[in-house]
Write an enzyme that holds these catalytic residues in place. Structure first.
Site, PDB file in Angstrom:
ATOM      1  N   GLU A   1      -3.692  -6.960  -1.150  1.00 50.53           N
ATOM      2  CA  GLU A   1      -4.691  -6.530  -0.164  1.00 50.53           C
ATOM      3  C   GLU A   1      -5.436  -5.266  -0.564  1.00 50.53           C
ATOM      4  O   GLU A   1      -6.516  -5.022  -0.064  1.00 50.53           O
ATOM      5  CB  GLU A   1      -4.064  -6.389   1.234  1.00 50.53           C
ATOM      6  CG  GLU A   1      -3.072  -5.275   1.390  1.00 50.53           C
ATOM      7  CD  GLU A   1      -2.453  -5.264   2.794  1.00 50.53           C
ATOM      8  OE1 GLU A   1      -2.149  -6.343   3.341  1.00 50.53           O
ATOM      9  OE2 GLU A   1      -2.255  -4.172   3.335  1.00 50.53           O
TER      10      GLU A   1
ATOM     11  N   VAL B   1       0.833  -1.195   0.000  1.00 48.24           N
ATOM     12  CA  VAL B   1       0.000   0.000   0.000  1.00 48.24           C
ATOM     13  C   VAL B   1       0.874   1.253   0.000  1.00 48.24           C
ATOM     14  O   VAL B   1       1.884   1.292   0.693  1.00 48.24           O
ATOM     15  CB  VAL B   1      -0.872   0.013   1.273  1.00 48.24           C
ATOM     16  CG1 VAL B   1      -1.845   1.177   1.249  1.00 48.24           C
ATOM     17  CG2 VAL B   1      -1.610  -1.305   1.429  1.00 48.24           C
ATOM     18  N   GLY B   2       0.474   2.261  -0.747  1.00 45.43           N
ATOM     19  CA  GLY B   2       1.170   3.555  -0.666  1.00 45.43           C
ATOM     20  C   GLY B   2       1.585   4.070  -2.024  1.00 45.43           C
ATOM     21  O   GLY B   2       1.383   3.417  -3.050  1.00 45.43           O
ATOM     22  N   SER B   3       2.181   5.226  -1.999  1.00 42.46           N
ATOM     23  CA  SER B   3       2.508   5.895  -3.256  1.00 42.46           C
ATOM     24  C   SER B   3       3.560   5.132  -4.055  1.00 42.46           C
ATOM     25  O   SER B   3       3.474   5.037  -5.277  1.00 42.46           O
ATOM     26  CB  SER B   3       3.004   7.315  -2.980  1.00 42.46           C
ATOM     27  OG  SER B   3       1.935   8.119  -2.515  1.00 42.46           O
TER      28      SER B   3
ATOM     29  N   GLY C   1      -0.193  -5.679   5.962  1.00 42.33           N
ATOM     30  CA  GLY C   1      -0.121  -7.014   5.397  1.00 42.33           C
ATOM     31  C   GLY C   1       1.255  -7.363   4.860  1.00 42.33           C
ATOM     32  O   GLY C   1       1.444  -8.423   4.279  1.00 42.33           O
TER      33      GLY C   1
ATOM     34  N   ASN D   1       3.029   3.662  10.907  1.00 37.05           N
ATOM     35  CA  ASN D   1       1.662   3.187  10.686  1.00 37.05           C
ATOM     36  C   ASN D   1       1.407   1.803  11.266  1.00 37.05           C
ATOM     37  O   ASN D   1       0.465   1.588  12.006  1.00 37.05           O
ATOM     38  CB  ASN D   1       1.358   3.156   9.189  1.00 37.05           C
ATOM     39  CG  ASN D   1       1.575   4.507   8.550  1.00 37.05           C
ATOM     40  OD1 ASN D   1       1.427   5.534   9.200  1.00 37.05           O
ATOM     41  ND2 ASN D   1       1.945   4.522   7.297  1.00 37.05           N
TER      42      ASN D   1
END
Lengths: 484, 484
Positions: free
Chosen positions: B286, B260-262, B380, B376
């Protein structure tokens, strides 16, 4: 399944060990059977150790093997690379001084890493067998990664060991998961179930040589339980008795795993005293150790699944003298089944593994003294600690007669992270870390698990670290001041 | 599956958010929907934030949620405990100053931890839905752990959000694994397959309140790709192109996951330029991020499986404007299916996750600045890094305009161990760590991945550490001298 009396069925390229060894290239990558210090090839490694070529072998075993490999071959300077575990002082020294390039791998995924993942480019497999046919062999005292290794090579050397009792044939259940990316689920619905064959099949063209041997494994020697072992066992027992009452998921059965070694063996044996009501106990782990035989004999264990009969010499005699009876409840599986994350999850395993040291926030070091010197390897502890429904780490609070605390501010090598560990038990007590924040974990570990002689010093560290703030407060300048 | 025009089918205990909030005890343990910053409840949390009681809630989400929870509730001092992930500055500050007791958990096992493992003792679930019936609800933009949470409580509050487009109903595939210890294997044979229902069922007696809302998610904002992102993507691309040619296991399809993320989003998008021959690309991760929509639009991706539509506002509009078309190839699953170790293994996933820093021996810190301050959470990344056939960690070699190296002597917090990580990629190059010893890994990371400005200093550390010997040479006195 009948083991042929002659143990060699069909025409075989039978040669002596020296001839077989001579066919292995000086810089070959050799996959060998063996797990839990048993079931490894003996004659070909000894012949390689006597070989007058300048050998530079890569040796990949299933797990721990005997002195024929990790002493004789090491002392002959014949091993350049070694995977995934070693447990003998000469091999350990060579890994630590950099003369052997060692890579420490999880048991559960090693077969896939070799067969599909590009870990090595194998040349030949050398495996011990009870018996061999044209396109099959019956493994001996361990299964380990032998099925994956046999599948990964087009050259196979089999050592048929007449010293291995033929009763062993009754324990094996060889099931192979398919290949990713279309791998089916393993159809095992219960830890004691059998879903495979008693033998390993191979391409008959691959069978390059058969060597006959008659040499026993050099099995484990377990020390007698110490006072600490007994106190840890008592704490674990009372915790587990409470836990199975608390959680409805344990209403019918409790599936347990214990790590390899003297402490694990003592914990297994001590379970005989536990009161789990009318629940069935079932073992789903990687090794059968002597302590499990006690539980089986006393009718407290319904079944036991593992990949190795990692017994003492006395335990081997005990098992083999009543092999037919034990084989009803004991199943040996390939290590990628015994340690499979999916199955550990589905069976809701309670995992109990030991460690070198634990830090205040629940990180666990299983492998490295002072962060630098490897001892044996992570083995299967990561498979179980990561995937169990409940993961317990058991260890004495001190070593060296109390001179060193095993509860430390920060571990200098992490094998199991805070995300994976649920409960810590020492001879002092139990710290149930589930649901706790790191700061709460630290308090619990100090008050429940650390030795009283170290509690003040740990609290002093915590206070200093907490001044800097942070979710997981550390003072990096002094985090390792306890390490030698 | 038709979403009723009125979204409330049957007699419902419809109340306003304040009334629902008032029924939640001041010290309740509240399980909330939400993952990837979308699909979380909004009105009840805002009402709780305005509540004049002295709240001390335990809040368990599926993953990342919006400001209604991790800003408003935090700033109201209403949260005492928080699991398993947080991504908003106020929540992060509270975790780091110790006012919120936070516990960072793996996504894949969190549902089981809540439902069976004793992580918390939940009182009530508050979940966002597209529509609700007597004994079912249709989730909105994420599934997360909502099915496990709904199963874990006997009190359920549903927020029916009219701002969520009804087309969402076509994306969900709710399959529930059974309970251990007799849990069956998940019968998913292909990442894009559907094996469940579009809705989540619940005990009708549990439905305590329905709240109607009309408030959009506060979705991700992805930054534009940087030069480093593009260089990392190019290095990853060329590595993957070589790897799929090398390993026969990728002959037909390549199953990919991205974090996840940029950076993850940029890497997904950059794959559009890769040449994988006529292999099918499949996503098993995910989150669905904007980059995947590009691959779907260009016909390069056969299907995508995830637990959250973690899109930007623009990405949401793009998806919902052609929802029927996208729903043919995009499946949303519960997080304990999307992140399930067994499935990541069976599908032979190639996992690409980012990190804060990596050490010379391949240990990865994903969560803590300077070992103490959590950002954070692990999310996952551990599920995929641990269980993928090939695990890649992608990160820029420096941050802060080059002032800080992300390749360091020793990471002060380990989320992924040396046993789990295969390949490191930075804008400088690729270090393929498979099969290497720790000393070899260090050399590769220095020469291939570290920024040139830091290579000499890393080598100086290595030389000093290696003087002491050891399999994984460290000099504990200076191991953290690079940390602030």
């Amino acid at each position: 399944m009948i083991v042929p009396r002659e143990r060699l069925s069909g025409d075989h390229p039978v040669v002596d060990a020296e001839t077989a060894a001579g066919r292995i290239e000086a810089d070959a990558t050799v996959l060998v059977s063996g797990f839990g210090s048993v079931g490894y090839p003996k004659a070909v490694p000894l012949a390689l150790a006597d070989d007058d070529r300048n050998l530079s072998l890569t040796v990949v075993s299933g797990g721990s093997v005997g002195k024929e490999i990790d002493v004789a071959l090491v002392e002959a300077d014949a091993i350049a690379r070694r995977y995934p575990y070693q447990a003998r002082p000469p091999a350990r020294r060579a890994c630590n001084d950099g003369t052997i390039a060692f890579s420490d791998r999880h048991v559960g995924s090693l077969g896939d890493e070799v067969q599909f993942g590009g870990l090595v480019d194998p040349d030949v497999a050398v495996v011990e067998a009870l018996a061999v046919g044209k396109d099959w062999l019956i493994p001996s005292t361990s299964l380990g990664h032998t099925p994956a290794y046999v599948d990964s090579v087009d050259r196979l050397i089999v050592e048929v060991n007449r010293a291995q009792p033929r009763e062993l044939a009754g324990f094996h259940d060889v099931y192979r998961p398919g290949r990713p990316p279309d791998r089916e689920a393993v159809p095992l619905s219960e830890p004691g179930e059998r879903i495979g064959e008693p033998r390993i099949e191979f391409d008959p063209d691959a069978l390059e040589a058969v060597v006959e041997t008659e040499r026993r494994d050099e099995p484990y020697e377990f020390r007698d339980p110490t006072d600490d072992d007994r106190a840890i066992a008592a704490n674990l027992q009372s915790f587990l008795e409470r836990e199975v009452e608390r959680a409805p998921i344990y209403d019918d059965t409790v599936r347990l795993q214990f790590g390899v070694g003297s402490l694990g063996n003592a914990l297994m044996g001590a379970l005989a005293a536990a009161d789990f009501g009318d629940r069935d106990l079932v073992y789903y782990g990687e090794v059968i150790q002597d302590g499990l035989l006690d539980l089986l004999d006393e009718g407290q264990l319904r079944s036991a699944s593992a990949t190795s009969l990692a017994l003492s010499a006395e335990g081997q005699d005990r098992l083999f003298s009543a092999a037919n009876r034990y084989a009803e409840d004991v199943v040996l599986r390939p290590a990628d089944i015994s340690n499979r994350p999916a199955l550990i999850d589905r069976f809701g395993v309670v995992a109990v593994n030991s460690a070198l040291e634990v830090d205040l926030y629940g990180h666990v070091n299983s492998t490295h003294a002072n962060g630098s010197r490897v001892l044996n390897g992570v083995g299967g502890s990561g498979d179980f600690t990561r995937n169990a429904l409940l993961s317990v780490i058991a260890l004495p609070s001190t070593i060296e007669d109390g001179d060193i605390s095993r509860i430390v501010p920060m571990v200098p090598h992490v094998d199991h992270t805070e995300h994976d560990v649920d409960v810590i038990v020492t001879e002092q007590g139990i710290a149930d870390l589930r649901g706790t924040s790191p700061r709460e974990r630290a308090q619990l570990l100090v008050t429940e698990c650390a030795h009283p002689a170290y509690r003040d010093r740990l609290t002093t560290y915590l206070d200093r670290a907490t001044e800097n703030g942070g979710h997981t407060p550390h003072d990096l300048d002094t985090a390792f001041s306890w390490q030698e």
